[in-house]
Design a protein around this motif. Sequence first.
Motif, mmCIF file in Angstrom:
data_model
loop_
_atom_site.group_PDB
_atom_site.id
_atom_site.type_symbol
_atom_site.label_atom_id
_atom_site.label_comp_id
_atom_site.label_asym_id
_atom_site.label_seq_id
_atom_site.Cartn_x
_atom_site.Cartn_y
_atom_site.Cartn_z
ATOM 1 N N THR A 156 0.848 -1.197 0.000
ATOM 2 C CA THR A 156 0.000 0.000 0.000
ATOM 3 C C THR A 156 0.883 1.247 0.000
ATOM 4 O OG1 THR A 156 -1.829 1.163 1.087
ATOM 5 C CG2 THR A 156 -0.315 0.021 2.546
ATOM 6 N N MET A 157 1.964 1.211 0.754
ATOM 7 C CA MET A 157 2.858 2.374 0.851
ATOM 8 C C MET A 157 3.681 2.537 -0.424
ATOM 9 S SD MET A 157 3.386 4.757 3.003
ATOM 10 C CE MET A 157 3.676 5.879 1.646
ATOM 11 N N ALA A 158 4.234 1.439 -0.938
ATOM 12 C CA ALA A 158 5.093 1.523 -2.131
ATOM 13 C C ALA A 158 4.287 1.962 -3.350
ATOM 14 C CB ALA A 158 5.767 0.179 -2.392
ATOM 15 N N VAL A 159 3.075 1.434 -3.508
ATOM 16 C CA VAL A 159 2.265 1.789 -4.682
ATOM 17 C C VAL A 159 1.709 3.205 -4.528
ATOM 18 C CG1 VAL A 159 0.214 1.188 -6.043
ATOM 19 C CG2 VAL A 159 1.768 -0.605 -5.274
ATOM 20 N N THR A 160 1.353 3.580 -3.313
ATOM 21 C CA THR A 160 0.917 4.964 -3.082
ATOM 22 C C THR A 160 2.001 5.939 -3.510
ATOM 23 O OG1 THR A 160 -0.645 4.445 -1.324
ATOM 24 C CG2 THR A 160 0.338 6.640 -1.251
ATOM 25 N N ARG A 161 3.238 5.658 -3.134
ATOM 26 C CA ARG A 161 4.344 6.550 -3.502
ATOM 27 C C ARG A 161 4.650 6.484 -5.003
ATOM 28 N NH1 ARG A 161 6.745 10.315 0.174
ATOM 29 N NH2 ARG A 161 8.152 10.553 -1.609
ATOM 30 N N ALA A 162 4.595 5.288 -5.566
ATOM 31 C CA ALA A 162 4.864 5.150 -7.010
ATOM 32 C C ALA A 162 3.866 5.989 -7.806
ATOM 33 C CB ALA A 162 4.783 3.674 -7.419
ATOM 34 N N VAL A 163 2.584 5.907 -7.443
ATOM 35 C CA VAL A 163 1.551 6.669 -8.146
ATOM 36 C C VAL A 163 1.771 8.171 -7.927
ATOM 37 C CG1 VAL A 163 -0.934 7.196 -8.158
ATOM 38 C CG2 VAL A 163 -0.148 4.806 -8.177
ATOM 39 N N ALA A 164 2.111 8.554 -6.705
ATOM 40 C CA ALA A 164 2.349 9.975 -6.406
ATOM 41 C C ALA A 164 3.500 10.526 -7.242
ATOM 42 C CB ALA A 164 2.647 10.161 -4.913
ATOM 43 N N GLU A 165 4.460 9.653 -7.544
ATOM 44 C CA GLU A 165 5.617 10.101 -8.330
ATOM 45 C C GLU A 165 5.398 9.940 -9.835
ATOM 46 O OE1 GLU A 165 8.729 7.925 -6.281
ATOM 47 O OE2 GLU A 165 8.275 9.050 -4.452
ATOM 48 N N GLY A 166 4.183 9.562 -10.218
ATOM 49 C CA GLY A 166 3.832 9.516 -11.636
ATOM 50 C C GLY A 166 4.165 8.220 -12.346
ATOM 51 N N SER A 167 4.533 7.181 -11.589
ATOM 52 C CA SER A 167 4.895 5.905 -12.208
ATOM 53 C C SER A 167 3.661 5.227 -12.817
ATOM 54 C CB SER A 167 5.531 4.999 -11.153
ATOM 55 O OG SER A 167 5.882 3.767 -11.728
ATOM 56 N N ARG A 168 3.840 4.619 -13.993
ATOM 57 C CA ARG A 168 2.744 3.915 -14.667
ATOM 58 C C ARG A 168 2.892 2.406 -14.534
ATOM 59 N NH1 ARG A 168 -1.347 5.598 -14.753
ATOM 60 N NH2 ARG A 168 -1.977 4.232 -16.448
#
Length: 374
Positions: free
Chosen positions: A69-81
């Motif tokens: 939940t934390m890693a994907v939340t941050r990935a999305v926040a940083e614009g990762s697709r």
Amino acid sequence: MNKRYTGLIEHYRDRMPVTDGTRVISLGEGNTPLVKLENIPGETGKSVDLYVKYEGLNPTGSFKDRGMTMAVTRAVAEGSRAIICASTGNTSAAAAAYAARAGITAFVLIPEGKIALGKLAQAMIHGAVVIQIRGNFDAGMALVKEVADHAPVTIVNSINPYRLQGQKTAAFEIVDELGAAPDFHCLPVGNAGNITAHWIGYSEYAGQGTQACAFCEGSCKFGGKAVNGKRPTMVGYQASGSAPFMRGGMVDHPETVATAIRIGHPQSWDRAWTVQKESGGWFDECSDEEILAAQKLLTSREGIFCEPASATSVAGALRDIRAGRIPEGSSVVCTLTGHGLKDPDTAIRQCGDDMLTVDAELSAVKDAILNNMA
Ligand code: AN7
């Protein structure tokens, strides 16, 4: 006031690396039961308070959801697709589910033929791109690190420091429930991310820094106030065929029935040794027979079904309680990292032919009952 539980990031928001505007990708993970064992401790002949933290009750059936939940939340926040991981199974299941929730792509590298059936089903049904490699987890991990330099993908293995920030919340929950840390906390160890994350969490709640934390420079960057000064002794158990922490170096051909921890090159090697030293704890190993016996003991004597790797914590703890290395009067928490339904094949194999087949007639069923009363 009645407040809906919406996952560990919201619950521990002031201690998590998010800002007010962050879109949280959650499936309601965390808040798992801490179950006090009632029947097994008596068999040791010693008096201890033995609890299991039943992480198999997370949304995808393992503790990996806390980190994901934390890693994907941050990935999305940083614009990762897209996210990518190597996995013995549970990380890939969690990555697949949280990527689906976020609307991004998950690529998962798994060792061909060596992941439990339920985990493979999860990765596939959630729509991850499943890449089986003719090699083990360690080979997959090396490839993931390399390929991330050549493709626009965010690594969500536990080398991603946000993973451990999510996983540290398991320690918070235990202290919140017991009022203080237990005397001993026992975990199965593969990459050693989870034992590190627990130590980070206990240290943060104790108002202390730890050298094991990637963000911590003497004190926690995300930390609120100290809650309770006590920290536990951390104990990590490995499967004998995959026990680099016992061999004192990497193991090139790891083998164990507990495929989740069939890992010879732990990614958190240095951090885990830091945890061992700072907490005054130790590592030890369990044979596959001990692991399966502990899994059977938990299912048959306590009604708790965990996967083989998870039972390693209980197998080791029971041995150390009997031997007095964990002294009488101690409070002990063992993490049950994944649900037993992840690996139905191993569970059924454990039971041999323990099933009756009879004609569909009253007399046959009645006989089966009367001949099998305890
Ligand atoms: C059930 O899914 O590494 O010591 O790729 O699935 O933090 O690695 C799984 C690890 C224990 C070990 N119990 O935790 C993966 C993966 C279960 C696990 C571990 C794993 P770490």
